[in-house]
Structures are given as C-alpha cells and as structure tokens.
Design a protein around this motif. Structure first.
Motif, PDB file in Angstrom:
ATOM      1  N   ASN A 108      50.255  19.371 -16.549  1.00 30.38           N
ATOM      2  CA  ASN A 108      49.579  20.369 -17.386  1.00 30.38           C
ATOM      3  C   ASN A 108      48.294  19.831 -17.999  1.00 30.38           C
ATOM      4  O   ASN A 108      47.390  20.596 -18.352  1.00 30.38           O
ATOM      5  N   LEU A 109      48.227  18.501 -18.150  1.00 29.02           N
ATOM      6  CA  LEU A 109      47.056  17.875 -18.780  1.00 29.02           C
ATOM      7  C   LEU A 109      45.956  17.531 -17.783  1.00 29.02           C
ATOM      8  O   LEU A 109      44.855  17.145 -18.191  1.00 29.02           O
ATOM      9  N   ALA A 160      42.221  19.764 -18.439  1.00 27.19           N
ATOM     10  CA  ALA A 160      42.322  19.598 -19.892  1.00 27.19           C
ATOM     11  C   ALA A 160      42.425  20.934 -20.630  1.00 27.19           C
ATOM     12  O   ALA A 160      41.555  21.796 -20.467  1.00 27.19           O
ATOM     13  N   PRO A 161      43.479  21.104 -21.453  1.00 19.91           N
ATOM     14  CA  PRO A 161      43.570  22.295 -22.301  1.00 19.91           C
ATOM     15  C   PRO A 161      42.641  22.151 -23.499  1.00 19.91           C
ATOM     16  O   PRO A 161      42.381  21.038 -23.954  1.00 19.91           O
ATOM     17  N   GLN A 162      42.164  23.267 -24.011  1.00 18.93           N
ATOM     18  CA  GLN A 162      41.319  23.196 -25.204  1.00 18.93           C
ATOM     19  C   GLN A 162      42.115  22.762 -26.432  1.00 18.93           C
ATOM     20  O   GLN A 162      41.581  22.149 -27.343  1.00 18.93           O
ATOM     21  N   LEU A 163      43.425  23.065 -26.431  1.00 24.96           N
ATOM     22  CA  LEU A 163      44.279  22.760 -27.583  1.00 24.96           C
ATOM     23  C   LEU A 163      45.564  22.097 -27.110  1.00 24.96           C
ATOM     24  O   LEU A 163      46.156  22.526 -26.117  1.00 24.96           O
ATOM     25  N   ILE A 164      45.971  21.041 -27.795  1.00 23.18           N
ATOM     26  CA  ILE A 164      47.240  20.370 -27.512  1.00 23.18           C
ATOM     27  C   ILE A 164      48.069  20.344 -28.789  1.00 23.18           C
ATOM     28  O   ILE A 164      47.552  20.042 -29.868  1.00 23.18           O
ATOM     29  N   VAL A 165      49.353  20.650 -28.675  1.00 22.81           N
ATOM     30  CA  VAL A 165      50.279  20.547 -29.799  1.00 22.81           C
ATOM     31  C   VAL A 165      51.436  19.672 -29.355  1.00 22.81           C
ATOM     32  O   VAL A 165      51.913  19.784 -28.218  1.00 22.81           O
ATOM     33  N   GLY A 166      51.887  18.771 -30.230  1.00 21.20           N
ATOM     34  CA  GLY A 166      52.979  17.915 -29.824  1.00 21.20           C
ATOM     35  C   GLY A 166      53.511  17.030 -30.926  1.00 21.20           C
ATOM     36  O   GLY A 166      52.995  17.005 -32.048  1.00 21.20           O
ATOM     37  N   THR A 167      54.568  16.306 -30.578  1.00 17.51           N
ATOM     38  CA  THR A 167      55.180  15.369 -31.516  1.00 17.51           C
ATOM     39  C   THR A 167      54.474  14.019 -31.426  1.00 17.51           C
ATOM     40  O   THR A 167      53.909  13.671 -30.387  1.00 17.51           O
ATOM     41  N   PRO A 168      54.509  13.233 -32.510  1.00 13.20           N
ATOM     42  CA  PRO A 168      53.732  11.989 -32.554  1.00 13.20           C
ATOM     43  C   PRO A 168      54.050  11.015 -31.428  1.00 13.20           C
ATOM     44  O   PRO A 168      53.136  10.447 -30.810  1.00 13.20           O
ATOM     45  N   ARG A 222      55.350  11.434 -28.337  1.00  8.95           N
ATOM     46  CA  ARG A 222      54.904  11.845 -27.002  1.00  8.95           C
ATOM     47  C   ARG A 222      53.381  11.885 -26.927  1.00  8.95           C
ATOM     48  O   ARG A 222      52.789  11.492 -25.906  1.00  8.95           O
ATOM     49  N   LEU A 223      52.716  12.358 -27.983  1.00  6.06           N
ATOM     50  CA  LEU A 223      51.247  12.376 -27.979  1.00  6.06           C
ATOM     51  C   LEU A 223      50.686  10.960 -27.888  1.00  6.06           C
ATOM     52  O   LEU A 223      49.749  10.699 -27.121  1.00  6.06           O
ATOM     53  N   GLY A 224      51.270  10.041 -28.669  1.00  9.84           N
ATOM     54  CA  GLY A 224      50.814   8.660 -28.624  1.00  9.84           C
ATOM     55  C   GLY A 224      50.994   8.062 -27.240  1.00  9.84           C
ATOM     56  O   GLY A 224      50.126   7.327 -26.738  1.00  9.84           O
ATOM     57  N   ASP A 225      52.094   8.392 -26.587  1.00  5.63           N
ATOM     58  CA  ASP A 225      52.373   7.900 -25.239  1.00  5.63           C
ATOM     59  C   ASP A 225      51.322   8.402 -24.254  1.00  5.63           C
ATOM     60  O   ASP A 225      50.797   7.639 -23.435  1.00  5.63           O
ATOM     61  N   HIS A 226      50.998   9.697 -24.329  1.00 10.47           N
ATOM     62  CA  HIS A 226      49.989  10.265 -23.427  1.00 10.47           C
ATOM     63  C   HIS A 226      48.616   9.627 -23.660  1.00 10.47           C
ATOM     64  O   HIS A 226      47.871   9.372 -22.706  1.00 10.47           O
ATOM     65  N   ILE A 227      48.276   9.386 -24.909  1.00  7.40           N
ATOM     66  CA  ILE A 227      46.971   8.784 -25.210  1.00  7.40           C
ATOM     67  C   ILE A 227      46.906   7.366 -24.647  1.00  7.40           C
ATOM     68  O   ILE A 227      45.904   6.961 -24.045  1.00  7.40           O
ATOM     69  N   ARG A 228      47.970   6.614 -24.819  1.00  8.80           N
ATOM     70  CA  ARG A 228      48.002   5.236 -24.290  1.00  8.80           C
ATOM     71  C   ARG A 228      47.902   5.214 -22.774  1.00  8.80           C
ATOM     72  O   ARG A 228      47.319   4.294 -22.190  1.00  8.80           O
ATOM     73  N   ARG A 229      48.467   6.200 -22.119  1.00 11.32           N
ATOM     74  CA  ARG A 229      48.438   6.264 -20.657  1.00 11.32           C
ATOM     75  C   ARG A 229      47.142   6.874 -20.125  1.00 11.32           C
ATOM     76  O   ARG A 229      46.953   6.943 -18.897  1.00 11.32           O
ATOM     77  N   GLY A 230      46.297   7.363 -21.015  1.00 13.42           N
ATOM     78  CA  GLY A 230      45.055   7.979 -20.584  1.00 13.42           C
ATOM     79  C   GLY A 230      45.200   9.401 -20.095  1.00 13.42           C
ATOM     80  O   GLY A 230      44.293   9.948 -19.467  1.00 13.42           O
ATOM     81  N   ASP A 246      54.736   7.385 -39.286  1.00 12.05           N
ATOM     82  CA  ASP A 246      53.485   6.861 -39.843  1.00 12.05           C
ATOM     83  C   ASP A 246      52.671   6.096 -38.810  1.00 12.05           C
ATOM     84  O   ASP A 246      51.463   6.339 -38.635  1.00 12.05           O
ATOM     85  N   GLU A 247      53.328   5.157 -38.126  1.00 10.82           N
ATOM     86  CA  GLU A 247      52.618   4.273 -37.201  1.00 10.82           C
ATOM     87  C   GLU A 247      51.989   5.051 -36.048  1.00 10.82           C
ATOM     88  O   GLU A 247      50.825   4.813 -35.683  1.00 10.82           O
ATOM     89  N   GLU A 248      52.755   5.974 -35.481  1.00 14.35           N
ATOM     90  CA  GLU A 248      52.228   6.761 -34.369  1.00 14.35           C
ATOM     91  C   GLU A 248      51.088   7.670 -34.810  1.00 14.35           C
ATOM     92  O   GLU A 248      50.082   7.806 -34.108  1.00 14.35           O
ATOM     93  N   MET A 249      51.234   8.299 -35.978  1.00 15.60           N
ATOM     94  CA  MET A 249      50.169   9.176 -36.459  1.00 15.60           C
ATOM     95  C   MET A 249      48.905   8.373 -36.749  1.00 15.60           C
ATOM     96  O   MET A 249      47.799   8.819 -36.456  1.00 15.60           O
ATOM     97  N   SER A 250      49.075   7.190 -37.308  1.00 16.59           N
ATOM     98  CA  SER A 250      47.929   6.326 -37.579  1.00 16.59           C
ATOM     99  C   SER A 250      47.218   5.963 -36.278  1.00 16.59           C
ATOM    100  O   SER A 250      45.981   6.004 -36.190  1.00 16.59           O
TER     101      SER A 250
END
Length: 445
Positions: free
Chosen positions: A114-115, A118-126, A128-136, A160-164
């Motif tokens: 789905n990514l 690129a969607p204009q808007l993404i909603v998710g939990t910290p 899973r979002l952190g995982d996707h960002i780390r994987r590019g 806290d850590e993931e949101m940071s």
C-alpha cells in the motif's frame, strides 16, 4: 507567507465532506479547531471522548493536503482500533486523497504494498510506523503535518521512544496537532512544542445524556449478578468492562453457559478474531461485548445503550473513557457499576449512583435476530459491498431487508444475515461464485 496560509490552495470542500458524513453542521469544538489551525502551527485539542475529535483534526489536515503523490501528513495513535476508525472516517469524507493504515497484528507486506504508491496521509501505531520508517517504506521528507491523537494514551502505553524516533525522522515538519481527553499529562520535550494554542473543551462533567447507576451484588465474584442484570436490561447493545484479560474470557464463558449471546475482545487475541468479535457486536449478531479497557478508546460503535463496569475502574480517567463508548454525539446511555460486598463506589463518582433493584427471577432476553457470515474475499479481491448485496439477493435469494451490516476488509468480509434465513441461505449459495470466483463462505466462528 506562513505555512498555514497554504490552506487556500486546497479544492477540498467542508460542505461536501459533511454531506458525505451525513452531518448537518460542525459542533463548537470542531469549529474552534478549524479556526485555531488557520492561525497556529501548534494546536493542543482537549475534548471529551465521543465529542468528535477525529473530524476536528481531519478537517484541518485535509485542507492542507495537495494532490502531489507524496506523503504529507502523519497521524500517530495508541491502538490499531483507533487507527482503523480514523481511516474509516477519512474514507467516508470523500476527499479524493489516499490514506494508508499501519498497525501490528497483520502482515507488514500488506502495508508495504500500500505504501509503494505514497499515500498523502498515513495513520498508524508507533511501533509499526517506526518499523516502516527504519525500513525505508515511508518517505518522510515531505511530511509537514503531524497529529498525535490520544497522545496521553500513547505515553501511558510506553511509546515514548518510538514517538521520539518518528518525530526526529520528520525533517520538514511544520505543523503539530495533539489531542487528548485529559489535561493531566505533561507533554514530553521530544514533541518540540514552542508556543501551542490550547483548545480546551473538557467539561470535567459527565454527559447530561449519561445516567450512572449501580447494582449491589451479594456474591463476591458478581457472576450471577451480571447475568441477572443483563436479563433485566433486555436485548440492548451492552459493553461489559473487566480489568484483566483472564476475567474477560471467564465472564464471557459464564454468560454463554447461562444462555446469553456474547462475544469477547482483548489485546492478546489474533487480529482476525478481534475483527470477528467486533463485527458480530456491530451488526447485532451479539448484543453483549465483554472486554478490557482496550475497547475504552478507539471503538466508534453507534447506539451502545449500556456500559457495565463488572470490575470497577482503577482511575477516574478509565471510568470516563469506558463511559465514553455510550451517550455519544447527543445519544443517551447508562453506565452501571456492579459493587460487591467488599467494594465501595469510588469517591470520584459523584453524586452517588442510583441503585437498581433486580427482579428475583431472571428471564433470558430475546436472542439476536442476525447471524454473521464470513466471506473469504475483500477489497484486495476487488469485492465491495454492492457485490455482496448482489450476490446474496441473486444467488442467496434474499430480500435486501434480510441483509444487515456489511464490513469489507482487505482479504475477507463480514455480512449480517437474518438468522431465520441463515441456514437456508448457506445451503443455497454453497456452490455459487462471487465475481466468478469460488470463495469460502460460512458462519463466522
């Protein structure tokens, strides 16, 4: 020119959105959010559960989105249920913009596909979002708007850590919106607020549409009292809250053994099992949902009439959020505490709840009139609600009034069928195909 002035570039229409959502007008809090977001890039929105906060931040976001095929806004939420609710509301708004929902509990590969566009808007939990960002998988360079929805709950859950990490990965971030149903939480430094505008619509009071009552239980474990109470309330939509997962399953089993049609829901369940339980509760195949406080936030199920506190909430905040599942958006509802001999009504519940005297004899409520069918095809199979209605009216020989709520997920769907027609329908369609494809159809377990 400041960033927020770009709103005028949008072709988005609030009037069309309200029409799509079947809402006549915005409430005072939603109007205040729109105005604040026009003049500030840092907004803290405090409002009671069930007051319409989701729309209050989705409208300003949508006004900022451009048609560019890049991700421009990110919403971080504490639970998958809240993420799915926001996705549902956004799609109903009919903006034309793409949204992708990211959360744990199902295959990451689904979201990766789905990514790709690129969607204009993404909603998710910290996590899973952190995982996707780390994987590019998520390109963050164009994300300018961030929403931390129910940020107090995310902090409480230890994200806290993931949101940071996520916030530090947004180099182009310009706008931040934080929402909460409580004021008693300090905002961490990593959020990076400078001079936020605070919109406070917290009343500190229970909704006038919410009645609070109690039942005094003779037995310590309250099992028999709960059964008699549900029999007394009748065939109405009811959520029973427990404090621990093990109690959820125990209470659900006890109710079933006594003849009550109920489903249960907690955080240790597989995602598909959660979906089945919630679908049965939404569509009326079961009128009783036994759950932990996981269901106290993020579940937007209309017309919930009763909240039963089988186990008393540990805090006033938990009490408020549980009760927020009913008496939503001007509807009425009743919260009922079951109080054992060794328990006292918490001091924060004032005035003292009215006591209910239960009848000596319990008469089982009428059984639900719907049965939930599972269909092994969904959005990814190009199956939609119209296809399902057509299938059951043509192949299943049903009238439209015999077909209830339909929910289409990525790879499977649920449909409520009138119970009196369920057995015959299942036999009639056993060799039929949906959109020329043979798929599994059975009563949802």
């Amino acid at each position: 020119m400041m960033y927020f002035c770009r709103m005028v570039e949008s072709t988005f229409s609030i009037e069309n959105t309200l029409s799509n959502l079947q809402i006549d007008t915005l409430n005072e809090m939603q109007q205040a959010s729109l105005e604040a977001n026009k003049t500030s890039n840092e907004v803290i929105l405090l409002a009671n559960t069930g007051s319409g906060k989701t729309l209050a931040f989705l409208l300003p976001i949508t006004q900022l989105l451009k048609k560019d095929q890049v991700t421009q806004a990110l919403i971080i939420v504490p639970s998958r249920e809240l993420a799915l609710q926001i996705e549902t509301v956004f799609k109903k708004m009919g903006t034309g913009f793409k949204i992708t929902c990211c959360y744990g509990g199902h295959k990451r590969e689904i979201e990766e596909n789905n990514l790709l566009q690129a969607p204009q808007l993404i909603v998710g939990t910290p996590g899973r979002l952190g995982d996707h960002i780390r994987r590019g998988n998520i390109t963050t360079s164009h994300i300018e708007t961030l929403v931390l929805d129910e940020f107090d709950k995310s902090l409480e859950e230890g994200f806290d850590e993931e949101m940071s990490f996520i916030i530090s990965s947004l180099p182009g971030l310009k706008k931040k919106i934080l929402t909460s149903a409580t004021e008693a939480v300090e905002i961490p430094d990593f959020v990076g607020l400078q001079a936020p505008v605070k919109i406070n619509f917290l009343t500190g009071e229970k909704s006038p549409a919410l009645a609070v009552q109690m039942v005094l239980s003779d037995d310590k474990d309250k099992t028999e009292t709960l059964f008699r109470l549900i029999c007394h309330l009748g065939n109405r939509s009811t959520i029973v809250f427990c404090n621990q997962r093990e109690f959820v399953e125990l209470v659900n089993t006890n109710l079933k053994e006594k003849g009550i049609v109920s489903v249960f829901y907690h955080g240790a369940m597989e995602q598909r099992d959660r979906e089945v339980a919630l679908s049965k509760f939404r569509n009326g195949s079961s009128n009783v949902l036994v759950t932990t406080d996981l269901a106290a936030r993020g579940l937007d199920i209309p017309n919930i009439r009763y909240i039963i506190h089988y186990q008393l909430p540990h805090t006033q905040e938990a009490f408020t959020h549980r009760n927020g599942r009913t008496a939503r958006m001007e509807a009425s509802g009743t919260a009922i505490l079951i109080v054992a001999p060794h328990e006292r009504v918490p001091e924060y519940i004032t005035p003292a709840p009215e006591a209910i005297n239960l009848p000596e004899t319990a008469e089982l409520p009428q059984k639900p009139g719907w049965t939930t069918f599972f269909i092994g095809a969904g959005k990814k199979d190009k199956v939609n609600k119209v296809d399902i209605v057509g299938f059951f009216t043509n192949k299943g020989q049903l009238k439209k009034e015999d077909i209830g709520l339909i929910e289409v997920k990525d790879f499977f769907s649920f449909v409520a069928i009138r119970k009196s027609k369920a057995s015959h329908t299942l036999h009639t369609i056993k060799d039929e195909k949906i959109k020329n494809k043979k798929v599994k159809i059975d009563v949802a377990k």
